[in-house]
Design a protein around this motif. Structure first.
Motif, PDB file in Angstrom:
ATOM      1  N   LEU A 145       0.799  -1.225   0.000  1.00 13.63           N
ATOM      2  CA  LEU A 145       0.000   0.000   0.000  1.00 13.63           C
ATOM      3  C   LEU A 145       0.833   1.276   0.000  1.00 13.63           C
ATOM      4  N   MET A 146       2.099   1.217   0.395  1.00  9.34           N
ATOM      5  CA  MET A 146       2.867   2.448   0.551  1.00  9.34           C
ATOM      6  C   MET A 146       3.159   3.090  -0.815  1.00  9.34           C
ATOM      7  N   PRO A 147       2.990   4.416  -0.912  1.00  8.55           N
ATOM      8  CA  PRO A 147       3.136   5.102  -2.199  1.00  8.55           C
ATOM      9  C   PRO A 147       4.514   4.976  -2.831  1.00  8.55           C
ATOM     10  N   ASN A 148       5.563   4.843  -2.010  1.00  9.37           N
ATOM     11  CA  ASN A 148       6.918   4.786  -2.553  1.00  9.37           C
ATOM     12  C   ASN A 148       7.312   3.409  -3.064  1.00  9.37           C
ATOM     13  N   ALA A 149       6.401   2.430  -2.971  1.00 11.06           N
ATOM     14  CA  ALA A 149       6.774   1.062  -3.323  1.00 11.06           C
ATOM     15  C   ALA A 149       7.124   0.913  -4.799  1.00 11.06           C
ATOM     16  N   ALA A 150       6.406   1.584  -5.690  1.00 13.80           N
ATOM     17  CA  ALA A 150       6.701   1.435  -7.121  1.00 13.80           C
ATOM     18  C   ALA A 150       8.122   1.895  -7.430  1.00 13.80           C
ATOM     19  N   ALA A 151       8.505   3.064  -6.910  1.00 14.58           N
ATOM     20  CA  ALA A 151       9.873   3.549  -7.129  1.00 14.58           C
ATOM     21  C   ALA A 151      10.896   2.612  -6.507  1.00 14.58           C
ATOM     22  N   ALA A 152      10.586   2.093  -5.310  1.00 12.34           N
ATOM     23  CA  ALA A 152      11.511   1.185  -4.629  1.00 12.34           C
ATOM     24  C   ALA A 152      11.662  -0.126  -5.386  1.00 12.34           C
ATOM     25  N   LEU A 153      10.549  -0.662  -5.862  1.00  8.63           N
ATOM     26  CA  LEU A 153      10.595  -1.935  -6.595  1.00  8.63           C
ATOM     27  C   LEU A 153      11.386  -1.800  -7.890  1.00  8.63           C
ATOM     28  N   ILE A 154      11.225  -0.688  -8.573  1.00 15.16           N
ATOM     29  CA  ILE A 154      11.995  -0.460  -9.806  1.00 15.16           C
ATOM     30  C   ILE A 154      13.465  -0.260  -9.477  1.00 15.16           C
ATOM     31  N   SER A 155      13.748   0.429  -8.379  1.00 15.71           N
ATOM     32  CA  SER A 155      15.130   0.578  -7.934  1.00 15.71           C
ATOM     33  C   SER A 155      15.770  -0.787  -7.677  1.00 15.71           C
ATOM     34  N   ILE A 156      15.025  -1.677  -7.019  1.00 20.51           N
ATOM     35  CA  ILE A 156      15.528  -3.019  -6.730  1.00 20.51           C
ATOM     36  C   ILE A 156      15.703  -3.828  -8.010  1.00 20.51           C
ATOM     37  N   GLU A 157      14.706  -3.741  -8.897  1.00 22.61           N
ATOM     38  CA  GLU A 157      14.735  -4.526 -10.138  1.00 22.61           C
ATOM     39  C   GLU A 157      15.938  -4.180 -11.007  1.00 22.61           C
ATOM     40  N   TYR A 158      16.299  -2.891 -11.071  1.00 24.89           N
ATOM     41  CA  TYR A 158      17.364  -2.469 -11.991  1.00 24.89           C
ATOM     42  C   TYR A 158      18.635  -2.026 -11.263  1.00 24.89           C
ATOM     43  N   GLY A 159      18.662  -2.217  -9.948  1.00 26.50           N
ATOM     44  CA  GLY A 159      19.866  -1.895  -9.186  1.00 26.50           C
ATOM     45  C   GLY A 159      20.172  -0.416  -9.147  1.00 26.50           C
ATOM     46  N   ALA A 160      19.130   0.423  -9.059  1.00 26.29           N
ATOM     47  CA  ALA A 160      19.314   1.869  -9.073  1.00 26.29           C
ATOM     48  C   ALA A 160      19.620   2.367  -7.663  1.00 26.29           C
ATOM     49  N   ARG A 161      20.871   2.755  -7.413  1.00 30.33           N
ATOM     50  CA  ARG A 161      21.293   3.151  -6.081  1.00 30.33           C
ATOM     51  C   ARG A 161      21.506   4.650  -5.927  1.00 30.33           C
ATOM     52  N   ALA A 162      21.277   5.424  -6.987  1.00 32.09           N
ATOM     53  CA  ALA A 162      21.446   6.878  -6.871  1.00 32.09           C
ATOM     54  C   ALA A 162      20.262   7.529  -6.168  1.00 32.09           C
ATOM     55  N   GLY A 163      19.219   6.748  -5.922  1.00 30.16           N
ATOM     56  CA  GLY A 163      18.056   7.259  -5.199  1.00 30.16           C
ATOM     57  C   GLY A 163      16.773   6.697  -5.779  1.00 30.16           C
ATOM     58  N   ALA A 164      15.768   6.533  -4.915  1.00 28.79           N
ATOM     59  CA  ALA A 164      14.430   6.121  -5.334  1.00 28.79           C
ATOM     60  C   ALA A 164      13.457   7.152  -4.785  1.00 28.79           C
ATOM     61  N   TYR A 165      12.864   7.923  -5.657  1.00 27.98           N
ATOM     62  CA  TYR A 165      12.056   9.076  -5.263  1.00 27.98           C
ATOM     63  C   TYR A 165      10.593   8.877  -5.665  1.00 27.98           C
ATOM     64  N   THR A 166       9.694   9.489  -4.888  1.00 29.48           N
ATOM     65  CA  THR A 166       8.261   9.338  -5.143  1.00 29.48           C
ATOM     66  C   THR A 166       7.537  10.675  -5.000  1.00 29.48           C
ATOM     67  N   PRO A 167       7.458  11.465  -6.066  1.00 28.25           N
ATOM     68  CA  PRO A 167       6.624  12.670  -6.002  1.00 28.25           C
ATOM     69  C   PRO A 167       5.149  12.291  -5.842  1.00 28.25           C
ATOM     70  N   VAL A 168       4.482  12.874  -4.884  1.00 29.54           N
ATOM     71  CA  VAL A 168       3.049  12.646  -4.669  1.00 29.54           C
ATOM     72  C   VAL A 168       2.379  14.011  -4.758  1.00 29.54           C
ATOM     73  N   SER A 169       1.963  14.397  -5.940  1.00 32.41           N
ATOM     74  CA  SER A 169       1.410  15.731  -6.178  1.00 32.41           C
ATOM     75  C   SER A 169       0.175  15.645  -7.061  1.00 32.41           C
ATOM     76  N   ALA A 170      -0.715  14.712  -6.668  1.00 34.13           N
ATOM     77  CA  ALA A 170      -2.008  14.557  -7.348  1.00 34.13           C
ATOM     78  C   ALA A 170      -1.798  14.383  -8.850  1.00 34.13           C
ATOM     79  N   CYS A 171      -2.528  15.157  -9.645  1.00 36.99           N
ATOM     80  CA  CYS A 171      -2.540  14.966 -11.104  1.00 36.99           C
ATOM     81  C   CYS A 171      -1.212  15.314 -11.775  1.00 36.99           C
ATOM     82  N   SER A 172      -0.323  16.008 -11.079  1.00 34.09           N
ATOM     83  CA  SER A 172       0.956  16.382 -11.674  1.00 34.09           C
ATOM     84  C   SER A 172       2.098  15.452 -11.269  1.00 34.09           C
ATOM     85  N   SER A 173       1.797  14.365 -10.548  1.00 33.09           N
ATOM     86  CA  SER A 173       2.843  13.491 -10.000  1.00 33.09           C
ATOM     87  C   SER A 173       3.761  12.914 -11.074  1.00 33.09           C
ATOM     88  N   GLY A 174       3.184  12.384 -12.152  1.00 34.29           N
ATOM     89  CA  GLY A 174       3.995  11.761 -13.197  1.00 34.29           C
ATOM     90  C   GLY A 174       4.890  12.752 -13.900  1.00 34.29           C
TER      91      GLY A 174
END
Length: 417
Positions: A137-166
């Motif tokens: 359920l946590m909002p940052n999970a998608a960014a974290a899962l992609i970070s894990i999948e591709y070994g991205a260690r420079a940071g995993a960020y999750t903007p949560v800004s309604a319709c402008s998030s993407g």
């Protein structure tokens, strides 16, 4: 002295129009609709009506291994599907893990999991609640899962800004590259929040479309008889790179992320500022960063959700900056993907400059265009060179993001500061 240019080398999506980028783009150009009826059954106990919505063209779980899909919320499934396509499209870049980042925006995260597991708790007790509830359920999970999948260690960020998030996620990805904190960024947005509670909230706010002739006609940006937006779901992801990194590895460049602009209305939690100041500021900031004049923008991909107030406010802001600009509104076909909306529409802008075509805006012909919308609206596909496209995303809270996508053919990749 040179500025670091940011280029787009990978594209991935799963939307109401298609299971991937190609099918989504083809359907958009053909004027098809991803809006369907009977998404939520009516409930006498809640009073919810049947609604139309933009469900994903294919269940994202079908594109993942069953054991993986069971451990993910639907929004996370969609993000991983889109990221896999984007990464493959970019040619699976070889990059130092400490120079690779993940930035995935969302409006709400795993709300379907939250509601489902709450029902389990109420009906079956705490022992039946899944131990995976919190990471699902946590909002940052998608960014974290992609970070894990591709070994991205420079940071995993999750903007949560309604319709402008993407869109904000893509803007943040560009900032990371320009700041020298990353060379490659997997950026985008995801959302899967078509649920009784979200529908009820938007119904009570009188924000959802009440147009009931047929589902495909319900999303009506800029139309004179528009009554609100259509709730949709999906994900879109792009791979951003510094131009130097992309050139060094011989990557195919789809387009250039030439400029980003972010501004806040500081006005109201849902209504845009009456004078359009925040939207105007975001567009002008994007132009300034791209070092382009308003006349250099071939067309504008409008936020245009189909609400009576919002569409007029955006039209006035666009005219203030660009005059009577050429504008298209993809939400007429896609619906409103909320946290993923800015990402999928930026992706559409990339394809516009790459292929030299402006996608049509559905549903402008039945009752005509609102006379307060004095813009050159694209009702039918137009084939013409697109040197630069501005894509708008404006979210609840007065959070405004504008992105400028420029053609890789003519945009200088190494311009002086």
């Amino acid at each position: 002295m040179h500025r670091t240019e940011v280029v787009i080398t990978g594209l991935g999506a799963i939307t109401p129009l298609g299971r991937d980028v190609e099918s989504t783009w083809s359907a958009l150009l053909a004027g098809e609709s991803g809006i369907r009826g009977g998404v939520l059954p009516s409930h006498q106990d809640t009073g919810l009506p049947d609604i139309v919505a933009g469900t994903m063209a294919i269940d994202p779980a079908e594109l993942l291994l069953p054991v993986q899909a069971r451990r993910l919320d639907r929004s996370q499934q969609a993000a991983l599907v889109a990221a896999a396509e984007a990464w493959a499209d970019a040619g699976t870049p070889r990059v130092d893990a400490d120079r690779l980042a993940s930035v995935i925006g969302t409006g709400i995260g795993g709300v379907r999991t939250l509601l489902k597991e709450h029902d389990v708790l109420e009906t079956a007790g705490k022992r039946r609640v899944s131990p995976r509830t919190v990471p699902m359920l946590m909002p940052n999970a998608a960014a974290a899962l992609i970070s894990i999948e591709y070994g991205a260690r420079a940071g995993a960020y999750t903007p949560v800004s309604a319709c402008s998030s993407g869109a904000e996620a893509i803007a943040l990805g560009a900032r990371l590259i320009r700041a020298g904190e990353a060379e490659v960024v997997i950026a985008g947005g995801t959302e899967a929040a078509i649920t009784p509670i979200t529908v009820a909230g938007f119904v009570q706010a009188q924000a959802l479309s009440r147009y009931s002739v047929e589902p495909a006609s319900a999303s009506r940006p800029f139309a004179a008889d528009r009554t609100g937006f259509v709730l949709s779901e999906g994900a879109a992801v792009v791979v951003l790179e510094s131009a130097e990194h992309a050139t060094a590895r011989g990557a195919h460049v789809h387009a250039v992320l030439a400029g980003v602009g972010i501004a806040a209305d500081a006005h109201h939690i849902t209504a845009p500022a009456a004078d359009g100041s925040g939207q105007i500021s975001a567009m002008r900031k994007a132009l300034a960063q791209a070092r382009l004049a308003p006349e250099n923008i071939s067309h504008i991909n409008a936020h245009a959700t189909g609400t009576p107030v919002g569409d007029v406010a955006e039209a006035h802001a666009i005219r203030e900056v660009f005059g009577r600009a050429t504008v298209t509104a993809p939400k007429a076909a896609l619906g409103h993907l909320f946290g993923a909306a800015g990402a999928i529409e930026a992706l559409m802008a990339v394809l516009s400059v790459k292929h030299g075509v402006i996608p049509p805006t559905r549903n402008l012909t039945t009752a005509g265009v609102d006379p307060d919308i004095d813009l050159d609206l694209v009702a039918d596909r137009r084939d013409a060179p697109q040197e630069a496209v501005l894509s708008n995303s404006f979210g609840f809270g007065g959070q405004n993001v504008s992105l400028i996508i420029a053609s890789a053919r003519n945009h200088a990749l190494h311009r002086p500061c």
